[in-house]
Structure formats: structure tokens, C-alpha cells
Motif scaffolding. Structure first.
Motif, PDB file in Angstrom:
ATOM      1  N   UNK A 122       0.823  -1.206   0.000  1.00 21.14           N
ATOM      2  CA  UNK A 122       0.000   0.000   0.000  1.00 21.14           C
ATOM      3  C   UNK A 122       0.859   1.259   0.000  1.00 21.14           C
ATOM      4  N   UNK A 123       1.961   1.243   0.743  1.00 23.44           N
ATOM      5  CA  UNK A 123       2.814   2.423   0.816  1.00 23.44           C
ATOM      6  C   UNK A 123       3.524   2.710  -0.510  1.00 23.44           C
ATOM      7  N   UNK A 124       3.874   1.679  -1.240  1.00 21.90           N
ATOM      8  CA  UNK A 124       4.670   1.862  -2.445  1.00 21.90           C
ATOM      9  C   UNK A 124       3.833   2.050  -3.711  1.00 21.90           C
ATOM     10  N   UNK A 155       3.913   8.893   3.248  1.00 20.39           N
ATOM     11  CA  UNK A 155       4.118   7.442   3.237  1.00 20.39           C
ATOM     12  C   UNK A 155       5.324   7.001   4.036  1.00 20.39           C
ATOM     13  N   UNK A 156       6.023   7.938   4.679  1.00 27.57           N
ATOM     14  CA  UNK A 156       7.247   7.574   5.389  1.00 27.57           C
ATOM     15  C   UNK A 156       6.918   6.890   6.720  1.00 27.57           C
ATOM     16  N   UNK A 167      14.647   4.367   1.731  1.00 28.21           N
ATOM     17  CA  UNK A 167      14.313   3.484   0.606  1.00 28.21           C
ATOM     18  C   UNK A 167      12.856   3.634   0.209  1.00 28.21           C
ATOM     19  N   UNK A 168      11.965   3.654   1.198  1.00 30.63           N
ATOM     20  CA  UNK A 168      10.538   3.831   0.915  1.00 30.63           C
ATOM     21  C   UNK A 168      10.295   5.176   0.249  1.00 30.63           C
ATOM     22  N   UNK A 169      10.938   6.233   0.752  1.00 29.07           N
ATOM     23  CA  UNK A 169      10.761   7.560   0.179  1.00 29.07           C
ATOM     24  C   UNK A 169      11.218   7.605  -1.273  1.00 29.07           C
ATOM     25  N   UNK A 175       8.243   6.181  -8.153  1.00 23.80           N
ATOM     26  CA  UNK A 175       7.041   5.589  -8.739  1.00 23.80           C
ATOM     27  C   UNK A 175       5.988   6.626  -9.064  1.00 23.80           C
ATOM     28  N   UNK A 176       5.726   7.550  -8.127  1.00 22.27           N
ATOM     29  CA  UNK A 176       4.743   8.593  -8.382  1.00 22.27           C
ATOM     30  C   UNK A 176       5.155   9.509  -9.515  1.00 22.27           C
ATOM     31  N   UNK A 177       6.426   9.897  -9.543  1.00 23.39           N
ATOM     32  CA  UNK A 177       6.893  10.758 -10.628  1.00 23.39           C
ATOM     33  C   UNK A 177       6.851  10.073 -11.980  1.00 23.39           C
ATOM     34  N   UNK A 178       7.191   8.784 -11.993  1.00 23.74           N
ATOM     35  CA  UNK A 178       7.185   8.057 -13.260  1.00 23.74           C
ATOM     36  C   UNK A 178       5.769   7.917 -13.813  1.00 23.74           C
ATOM     37  N   UNK A 179       4.815   7.526 -12.967  1.00 21.90           N
ATOM     38  CA  UNK A 179       3.434   7.376 -13.434  1.00 21.90           C
ATOM     39  C   UNK A 179       2.852   8.723 -13.840  1.00 21.90           C
TER      40      UNK A 179
END
Length: 424
Positions: A122-124, A155-156, A167-169, A175-179
Motif C-alpha cells: 500500500x505504501x509503495x 508514506x514515510x 528506501x521507501x521515500x 514511482x509517483x513521478x514516473x506514473x
């Protein structure tokens, strides 16, 4: 009964690209649910029914809102509805709620590897897809970056070690920037496809307008002087007749001669406008098809044919090229010319079926059949298998002397001198 897939064949190239883009965005929620909800449901026995139901509900709600927001945002970008501000704010808020719930469960929920893996999905994944869909519904791209950064901070998991937190950040931000970048780029590409299609239509209309201006200019040049002289001589003849002068007859004879000359010149203009040169039409068709991204090849002799044959085949090439551009989605087109015993055969083959299903009964082809029938020719058009469309035109070669293929004499009719003659 229409054949399977005919609805897709009837769509224009921009409409096909828009359909592909829309269904790509509609697949995002499905991918999100499978990626996030699937592992949660697979670990339901270890996570617990209550927590499993909560996580699945949040993910399903987020996926549904993503699908609705994407549809409304694409309609807004195509100018079909107003900007979906409320949906975008709702999606952003729900994304923050899902990410915050996942962080809260990770820090204060039941311990265990299964719970951590479900929460990690969910976080990623959820913030990445949320940022991508939100990017469709906003005007300023800086807001998209701000939303992606905010989703990353939300999400941290602050209770975890620093390496895990970083790593999560990094994963969420990337992922958000790519999508989001993919969403914006897809929309810009869709708009570019429509603009190119509109430019091609504009170029076609300008070509038609230019041809009309040329024809009008030729008619003006031909008729302007003659009509002015006819008007002056007619006025002079009226004045002479009122005075009972014999010169009035000579002036009216001159008016009659000028009228016949004007008719002849207009016929020549119209004849030149209606005749099509085969070499010019082939060069024009190849240039237009190549510009449209269709690989066009021409084989066979293009010169040395009788004028009547060149004119007839030139019209066939013009109509065939128009059909390839308008009624199909071709990638290649092959034009072949063969001179056989007593006839010339022209074939136009391409890999794009026309919108009418390949029946070959369009109004343009019907007109070509009538034109070729007047000189004893024939036209066949229809599917040739493997998604190919084949048009074949046969025109008989005129004999050195004697009647034309339609049975009429090739000699020109004697000019008519009746004063009541009108131009056909």
C-alpha cells in the motif's frame, strides 16, 4: 451481420489512439488492485478478517475513484466536460488517507511479516497510481510534483530505521513521478495525434480551395475579355439597328463569332480541368501517402501511354489514394501498371481495409466504374485476404484507327454554327 472487430476498423487513427489511451488509464486501477489487494487477500488468514476487510475496502475504493477520475479528466482534456476539481481533490485526499492508514498500521498494528508486506504494498503502489491519475486533472505540472512529494512524505514510516525510511521515500517518489510523467506524456501525445489529423484535413481543404481558385481564375481570364467585347459590340449593333444602318448585321456576325470562340475556349479549360495526367497523379499520390506514413511503391511504365488511357488511369490513382487515406489504416500501398495485349492493367493494393468492410461500392468507386465503362474499361475492388484490399482497373488500348471502344467514331464532330447554340 458485421464481422468481429468491425467497430475498431471504423474508427479513425486518432480515435483508435484515444481508445488505446483511455483503456490504458482504465487498466491502472486493475493493476493497482491486483498488486495491492491480491497480497492482502492471500494473507487474510494471518492478518485477520477485520484488518483484511479494512485494507481491501480502502484499496478497492481508491481503485474505483482512480477509474472515475481518469475518465472525467480525459474528457476534460478533450474538451468534452468541465475540469473535475472535486474528483481530483477527493482522489488526493483518499490517497493520503490510504497512505496514512498504512503507516499507522505499520507502526501501531499487529506485528508480523505478513502484515508488514501487505502494508508495504500500500505504501509503495497506492501513492504512485494516485499521483499519476491526479496529474491528468490539474493544469499546472508543479502541483503534480508537489502532490508526489506530499504523498512521499505521508508514506514515510518514521518508526523504522533510517535506511528503510529513505528506501521507501525514494521508491514512492520515483514511482509517483514516473506514473505522473507517463500520464502527462500520453495526453500530450494524444493531443499531437489529433492536431496532426486536423492539419492533414486542413491541407486537403486548402488544396481543394487552391484548385477552385485556379479554375475560377482561368474562367475569368477566358471569359472576361470576350464577354466585354460582346457587350460592347451588341450595344453598338443596337444603336446601328435603331438608325437602320446595314453595319448592324456585321456587328452581330462578329458577336456570333466571339460567342463561338468563347465556347471553344471554355471547353478547352474544362477539358484540361477534367483530364488527369497519370505520371502527375502517381507522383502526387506517392507524396501524399509517404507524408501520411504509408510506404508507397510504384512499378511499371508511367509514360508512353495514349492520352485517353493516361487520363482514365489518373482518375483511378487519385480515387484509390483518397480511399487509402480516408477509409483504411494502411501501412503500405503498392501501385502496379502492366501493359498487356490490347489493354492496360492498373492495380492498387494496400493492407488497410476500408470502413465499409471492403465491399468496394463507395460513391467514388461507382463513379470510376461509370467513367471507365464509357471507354470500354472495367474496375474491380474488394478484399484480397490477410487484411489486404485490392483495386484493379483495366483500360483497353485504342486502335490506331477506327471507332473508340465505346463504339463511337474518334473523329471530332463538326462545329455547330447555329446562333442558338449553348455550351453543354
Amino acid at each position: 451481420m458485421s464481422r468481429p472487430g468491425s467497430w475498431w476498423g471504423r474508427k479513425s487513427t486518432p480515435a483508435k489512439f484515444e481508445t488505446y489511451t483511455r483503456w490504458s488509464f482504465h487498466s491502472f486501477p486493475l493493476i493497482e488492485f491486483v498488486t495491492v489487494g491480491g497480497p492482502v487477500l492471500g494473507r487474510a488468514g494471518k492478518i485477520g478478517p477485520g484488518l483484511t476487510a479494512l485494507l481491501v475496502f480502502l484499496v478497492a475504493l481508491h481503485c474505483a475513484l482512480c477509474a472515475v477520475s481518469a475518465s472525467h479528466a480525459l474528457d476534460w482534456l478533450r474538451g468534452q466536460r468541465e475540469q473535475p476539481r472535486r474528483l481530483v481533490w477527493a482522489l488526493g485526499g483518499l490517497t493520503a488517507v490510504v497512505a496514512g492508514s498504512a503507516v499507522a498500521i505499520a507502526e501501531h498494528g499487529p506485528a508480523g511479516r505478513d502484515v508488514d508486506e501487505a502494508v508495504a504494498g500500500m505504501l509503495l503502489v497506492v501513492p504512485a497510481f494516485g499521483a499519476g491519475i491526479v496529474a491528468l486533472g490539474v493544469r499546472h505540472r508543479l502541483r503534480v510534483l508537489a502532490f508526489a512529494a506530499g504523498a512521499t512524505l505521508g508514506s514515510l514510516p518514521f518508526g523504522t530505521p533510517a535506511p528503510a525510511t529513505l528506501t521507501v521515500a525514494a521508491v514512492v517518489l520515483f514511482g509517483g513521478g514516473f506514473v505522473a510523467f507517463t500520464s502527462v506524456f500520453s495526453v500530450r501525445l494524444l493531443n499531437a495525434v489529433y492536431e496532426l489529423d486536423e492539419a492533414r484535413e486542413t491541407r486537403t481543404r486548402l488544396a481543394v480551395a487552391e484548385e477552385r481558385l485556379r479554375f475560377g481564375r482561368d474562367l475569368h481570364d477566358v471569359m472576361g475579355r470576350n464577354l466585354a467585347v460582346i457587350a460592347l459590340k451588341s450595344e453598338l449593333a443596337v444603336q446601328l439597328a435603331q438608325r437602320e444602318r446595314p453595319e448592324a448585321v456585321a456587328q452581330m456576325v462578329e458577336v456570333q463569332r466571339l460567342a463561338h470562340e468563347a465556347q471553344r475556349e471554355v471547353r478547352e479549360v474544362v477539358r484540361g480541368y477534367r483530364e488527369a495526367d497519370l505520371s502527375s497523379e502517381l507522383a502526387g499520390a506517392k507524396g501524399v501517402l509517404d507524408a501520411a506514413g504509408i510506404d508507397c511503391t510504384v512499378t511499371g511504365p508511367t509514360t508512353g501511354l495514349p492520352a485517353q488511357v493516361q487520363s482514365a488511369l489518373g482518375w483511378v490513382v487519385r480515387e484509390a489514394a483518397t480511399n487509402v487515406l480516408r477509409h483504411g489504416d494502411a501501412r503500405w500501398c503498392a501501385v502496379g501498371i502492366r501493359v498487356l495485349k490490347g489493354r492496360t492493367v492498373l492495380t492498387v493494393e494496400n493492407d488497410g481495409m476500408p470502413e465499409n468492410g471492403g465491399s468496394g461500392q463507395g460513391s467514388g468507386l461507382v463513379g470510376l466504374r461509370e467513367r471507365l465503362a464509357e471507354i470500354g474499361g472495367s474496375l474491380r475492388a474488394g478484399p484480397a485476404g490477410d487484411g489486404r484490399f485490392l483495386l484493379t482497373a483495366e483500360v483497353p488500348l485504342p486502335s490506331p484507327s477506327g471507332p473508340s471502344p465505346s463504339g463511337e467514331s474518334t473523329a471530332s464532330p463538326a462545329p455547330r454554327t447555329n446562333v442558338s447554340e449553348v455550351m453543354p
